[in-house]
Scaffold this active site. Structure first.
Site, PDB file in Angstrom:
ATOM      1  N   ASP A 479       4.553   4.438 -31.708  1.00 32.90           N
ATOM      2  CA  ASP A 479       4.465   3.090 -31.155  1.00 32.90           C
ATOM      3  C   ASP A 479       3.035   2.581 -31.311  1.00 32.90           C
ATOM      4  OD1 ASP A 479       6.944   2.392 -30.318  1.00 32.90           O
ATOM      5  OD2 ASP A 479       6.757   3.279 -28.336  1.00 32.90           O
ATOM      6  N   ASP A 728       8.686   4.737 -25.061  1.00 34.04           N
ATOM      7  CA  ASP A 728       8.348   4.589 -23.648  1.00 34.04           C
ATOM      8  C   ASP A 728       9.406   3.852 -22.843  1.00 34.04           C
ATOM      9  OD1 ASP A 728       8.055   2.104 -24.717  1.00 34.04           O
ATOM     10  OD2 ASP A 728       5.998   1.770 -24.042  1.00 34.04           O
ATOM     11  N   ASP A 732      14.431   3.259 -25.929  1.00 38.98           N
ATOM     12  CA  ASP A 732      13.961   4.269 -26.882  1.00 38.98           C
ATOM     13  C   ASP A 732      14.682   5.605 -26.728  1.00 38.98           C
ATOM     14  OD1 ASP A 732      12.087   2.542 -27.975  1.00 38.98           O
ATOM     15  OD2 ASP A 732      10.576   3.052 -26.472  1.00 38.98           O
TER      16      ASP A 732
END
Length: 1044
Positions: A479, A728, A732
């Protein structure tokens, strides 16, 4: 502007607004008693408040303020609250156990013996009559917990005796136990005692070190334990989810994980709907549902027979939306209505509502499913490797025993005689040295100690096998926000449309944000907190706004909308992707071009832009401008990415930003500029092979949604890559599960943490790369030990079997068991050794391990044979003054075997003092054995060999000190020769790549088939004639291929 013409109703600031209270208290301003209505702003009563008045010292709670007063308080105190939180975390102390209490857990928890409920976890109906205003009392909670236990899924409580007993179970250990029984049958009590000692030592070391490591991990796992908001004793409070009991009133809100199976009651903002819920429940309008299950035909019949079917299932508007993908496989969030069941561990993506716990975790849908597979412990690839090595060694030892028996028959040996030259004693010797007793314990202990070390680096390993996966990862999908960047999002100077006011624009942006202060999205949080710089915008929010409906961001509309009203005027406020916001308004092409150009300018500077617009009553939409946001890269990210590349782990960035912003960020971070639009790449008309090629070569992906993460991981895995994925959010979870190593980054949601293999408590990419290095060191320790232990087994199997067959001689069983004991004692410290970091992803490479181990074992056997050959000389060869053949052989074997670990561990790092100390200790013991002839046997242990040995053995088995020094020197020489051969073997590329898997495999035909299948979708529509559902397979519409 229209909003400026309205009469402002200024109210006093919130009671914990630090800035406003300072002035108000000093002037003796009054407070209004009681709570204000959500539609009105508070007014001063003029009542005099004296110093010490309780009302002055105890400001009202946030829950007593209306939505916008609470939001205003949050803006003011956001910095103070963060400082207070950091201070409290620094002063928090853990209970430290005494050094000798190794059996106790470091977590101070009260164990509760669960009583089995009589009705499979379904509580009595009276337990589910809890009032949402008062909740349960403390006494009720205790009573219910006694029956249902803690609300958590735990493996069956381990019996300590059974746990210890497990260290004596397994194919390798069964062979050693068989050897103990054989020793009893032969009357060799020394052998029996030492074998039992070896087994007990392994069990104790394994139990103790695993317990120590588990306690370190468990102490930190408490920091990521699931929490829940509950109503008890008439008050809302946050508790650990494990403390919930059936009948508890819980508050479910976006971003949280559902802490247990629960039934939805009503919206949080409409508690008066509770009466309606009770009425419908009493009328049995709510049907019990089961996730992913149900009899379709029965429901269809019921639908035909009951006109109120739809109303009884979906009453009113949806209260929350939950991600049930982990249970049902549904990729989209499922709307939940009054009376619907929420399932344990699913994630709430939208809404806030009251619900009632219907059972504890053990009896939940997820809990019942987990209990079905509780016996199947997932040991992964690691256990398969250990089983493979153990089985191969067992087959080998049986082979060598067969060879020894055949040779014994030629020497006319009996099966059992009083001396040691018989077939059963030969069998006993080969059983003792043929299986590595410490292999299962040392490898598992190394993993456990490694997990504890990772925990100290703020990386919580959820399962030990994740260490092996992390060590082999060759692609890291990361990410951007918080991992590659500093997660310090800030709003730069906004672009305001001509004729608009910046304060009104900032107020609209705050209105079009989530107001759930406890779980704010980073963008919403920075939008709201930036109002500190715009006091006039805060004044606008204090005028008495009321939110009617909030619609969070969704990938279709690409915007957030809030419907609200102020007085008699109704507003719709929107914030989102610039293009999506521009499309709301009927603007000229010139204005549209200007907006797009401004957004492009922001993107080229690495800024993310958000459009802001509003609509008043029936008037057209008004564009207010663009917010520009910037999240700077972390200082260490660029260097860490270079380091990751040197480790053979390229980093691929995934971000929801537009492609121009993503490319600019990649430039800042030192990544390449091959950045693709995820939506267009995956859903375009490209062939499967081309898609896979682009994904594999990409440096980053822009405009990423959770389902794209899953598909990126899948494509990389299809090419043979071991992939790590960071995440997070609730969305996800599927991709974290899919990845070979799912990583929940710092600050991740509970759902992401539950799905991940490793949870990080510290931010940044450097933490992840450090953990990859550490896991490779752990793997290197295990690999070195496995190679060393196989070579030891082969050494003695080759030497002793050939010695039995050729000269009818063996090393006495009493000495053999001590060789086995010394090998285990010396390598207990392997788990604490200094290990080097491999420059590329590691894997077991069993073919390479076996080839090198066979060569090392053969060289050791040759070294022992050379020394034994000198003893056939009349002058004793290696023996200088006097000595015992048995003791000299014992000393040479013990020394060369113990030192071999220094070869297999590699020379890139110095060995740890623990390893050196352990090996020197057993070497000193072996030397004392040789000097004083311990356990050499009567008459110095002389055996009748063929041909006979002319050397005169010392009658008491003693060996002179000079001979011992010569044996040490000879053993060092053997070790140096073996080390040279080992280095030479590792210099050959074909040896280094032996057994490595292809991480870049390509199957064009299969990839194209999968690509075509991914472009198909199932379309469903009701048949107007029959009323039945019809399903069609159709082709998805391809995305535009430009700007992929």
């Amino acid at each position: 502007m229209s909003y400026l013409s309205q009469q402002r109703q200024h109210g006093g600031p919130a009671d914990d607004d630090v800035e406003a209270q300072g002035a108000r208290h000093s002037n003796g301003a009054g407070y209004q008693e009681g709570t204000q209505s959500a539609e009105q702003s508070p007014r001063h009563t003029g009542e005099h408040i004296k110093f010490g008045d309780a009302r002055l010292n105890v400001p009202p709670k946030s829950s007593e303020l209306n939505e916008y007063e609470a939001l205003d308080r949050f803006i003011t105190n956001v910095d103070a609250e963060r400082r207070a939180s950091m201070a409290s975390s620094m002063t928090r102390k853990r209970k430290v156990r005494k050094w000798w209490q190794f059996w106790k857990s470091s977590r101070d928890e009260t164990e509760v013996v669960e009583e089995q409920p009589t009705d499979i976890g379904k509580p009595p109906a009276s337990w589910l009559d809890t009032d949402i205003r008062t909740g349960l009392t403390t006494a009720q909670v205790e009573e219910r917990r006694r029956r249902y236990g803690w609300n958590e899924l735990v493996a069956e409580k381990e019996n300590m005796f059974a746990k210890v007993l497990s260290y004596f179970q397994g194919p390798i250990l069964y062979v050693m136990e068989l050897a103990a029984l054989l020793a009893v049958g032969l009357g060799d009590w020394i052998d029996f005692g030492v074998i039992i000692g070896i087994l007990c030592l392994n069990a104790f070391v394994g139990f103790y070190q695993e317990k120590q490591a588990a306690d370190v991990v468990a102490s930190l796992k408490g920091d990521i334990a699931m929490k829940a908001t509950v109503v008890r004793n008439g008050q809302e409070e946050q508790i650990l989810a494990r403390e919930l009991v059936p009948g508890d009133i819980i508050i479910i809100q976006e971003g949280q994980t559902v802490p247990g199976d629960a039934q939805l009651i009503c919206d949080y903002s409409r508690p008066h709907d509770f009466e309606q819920f009770k009425q419908l429940r009493d009328e049995d309008k709510f049907e019990e549902e089961e996730a992913g299950a149900g009899n379709g035909k029965a429901k269809e019949q019921e639908k035909d027979n009951d006109d109120d079917y739809a109303e009884s299932i979906h009453f009113g508007d949806p209260l929350v939306a939950c991600d049930q993908s982990a249970i049902t496989g549904e990729s989209l969030a499922v709307d939940k209505y009054m009376g619907d069941t929420l399932y344990y561990t699913t994630g709430c993506k939208r809404g806030k509502a009251f619900a009632i716990m219907t059972t504890s975790a053990k009896y939940s849908f997820v809990g019942r499913t987990a209990s079905l597979v509780q016996g199947a412990k997932d040991q992964g690839h690691f256990k398969a490797v250990m089983d493979s090595i153990g089985t191969s060694l067992l087959v080998l030892v049986m082979f060598w025993i067969l060879v020894a028996w055949i040779g014994g028959f030629f020497h006319h040996l009996r099966i059992a005689t009083p001396d040691v030259q018989n077939l059963l004693h030969y069998t006993l010797v080969l059983l003792i040295i043929g299986v590595p007793v410490g292999l299962p314990v040392v490898t598992t202990t190394t993993l456990a100690v490694g997990a504890a070390y990772l925990a100290k680096q703020k990386a919580i390993v959820q399962k030990l096998t994740a260490i092996e996966s992390l060590a082999g990862v060759n692609v890291l999908c990361s990410d951007k926000t918080g991992t590659l960047t500093a997660n310090k999002l800030s709003i730069r100077e906004p672009f305001v449309a001509e004729g608009q006011d910046v304060n009104w624009m900032m107020a609209v942006a705050a209105l079009a944000s989530s107001h759930n202060i406890s779980s704010l999205d980073p963008i919403d949080k920075v939008t709201i907190t930036t109002l500190k710089r715009y006091p006039k915008a805060r004044e606008i929010l204090r005028q008495g706004w009321v939110t009617d409906k909030f619609t969070p961001f969704d990938p279709v509309s690409k915007r957030i909308t809030t419907e609200c009203h102020l007085g008699n005027d109704r507003y719709i406020c929107a914030k989102g992707a610039p293009r999506a916001i521009v499309n709301l308004a009927n603007v000229s092409e010139e204005v549209r071009t200007m907006y797009n150009q401004k957004a492009r300018e922001f993107a080229l500077r690495g800024f993310r832009s958000l459009g802001v617009a509003y609509k008043k009553n029936d008037e057209p939409w008004v564009l207010l401008g663009l917010l520009s946001m910037f999240d700077p890269p972390r200082e260490d990210t660029a260097q860490t990415i270079i380091e990751a590349a040197h480790l053979g782990v390229p980093v691929k960035m995934l971000t929801g930003d537009a492609i121009a912003i993503a490319k600019e960020t990649c430039k800042m971070l030192g990544l390449g500029t091959k950045v693709y639009n995820s939506e267009k790449l995956i859903h375009s008309g490209l062939t499967g092979t081309v898609q896979h090629d682009l994904v594999q070569r990409a440096d980053g992906f822009a405009e990423v949604f959770p389902e794209h993460k899953y598909q990126v991981v899948e494509m990389l895995q299809q090419r043979g890559s071991l992939t790590a994925m960071t995440g997070d959010g609730v969305n996800d979870a599927p991709s974290l599960k899919k990845a070979d190593c799912g990583i929940a980054v710092e600050g991740s949601s509970e759902a992401a943490q539950a799905a991940a293999d490793i949870v990080f408590l510290a931010p940044g990419l450097s933490t992840i790369i450090l953990s990859i290095k550490t896991s490779r060191q752990i793997f290197q320790r295990m690999k070195a030990y496995v190679q060393y232990r196989i070579a030891l087994c082969l050494h003695l199997e080759i030497y002793l079997t050939t010695s039995m067959v050729i000269i009818n001689e063996t090393i006495r069983p009493d000495l053999i068991v001590f060789i086995a004991l010394f090998a285990d004692l010396a390598t207990v410290a392997v788990a604490y050794d200094n290990a080097h970091v491999e420059p590329r992803p590691v894997e077991w490479q069993l073919k390479k391990i076996w080839v090198i181990s066979v060569i090392l074992g053969s060289l050791l056997a040759a070294g022992t044979w050379i020394m034994r050959g000198t003893l056939f000389l009349r002058n004793g060869g290696i023996v200088q003054n006097f000595g015992s053949i048995q003791e000299v052989l014992f000393l040479e074997v013990a020394l060369t075997e113990n030192w071999l670990i220094f070869v297999t561990r590699g020379g890139q790092t110095w060995p740890s003092w623990q390893l050196v100390g352990a090996i020197l200790g057993v070497d000193a013991l072996a030397t004392i054995f040789a000097l004083f002839g311990w356990l050499s046997g009567s008459g110095g242990g002389v055996m009748q060999t063929t041909p006979p040995t002319s050397f005169v053995n010392s009658h008491n088995g003693w060996t002179d000190i000079v001979t011992v020094v010569v044996v040490w020197a000879y053993s060092i020489g053997v070790l140096i020769f073996i080390a040279i051969v080992y280095l030479a073997l590792n210099s050959f590329a074909w040896i280094n790549n032996l057994g490595r898997k292809d991480r870049n495999k390509k199957d064009t035909q299969i990839e194209n088939i999968i690509g075509h299948l991914n472009k198909l979708a199932v379309e469903h529509e009701p048949d107007p004639k029959t009323g039945r559902d019809k399903y069609f397979i159709v082709e998805k519409s391809a995305a535009e291929e430009e700007d992929i």
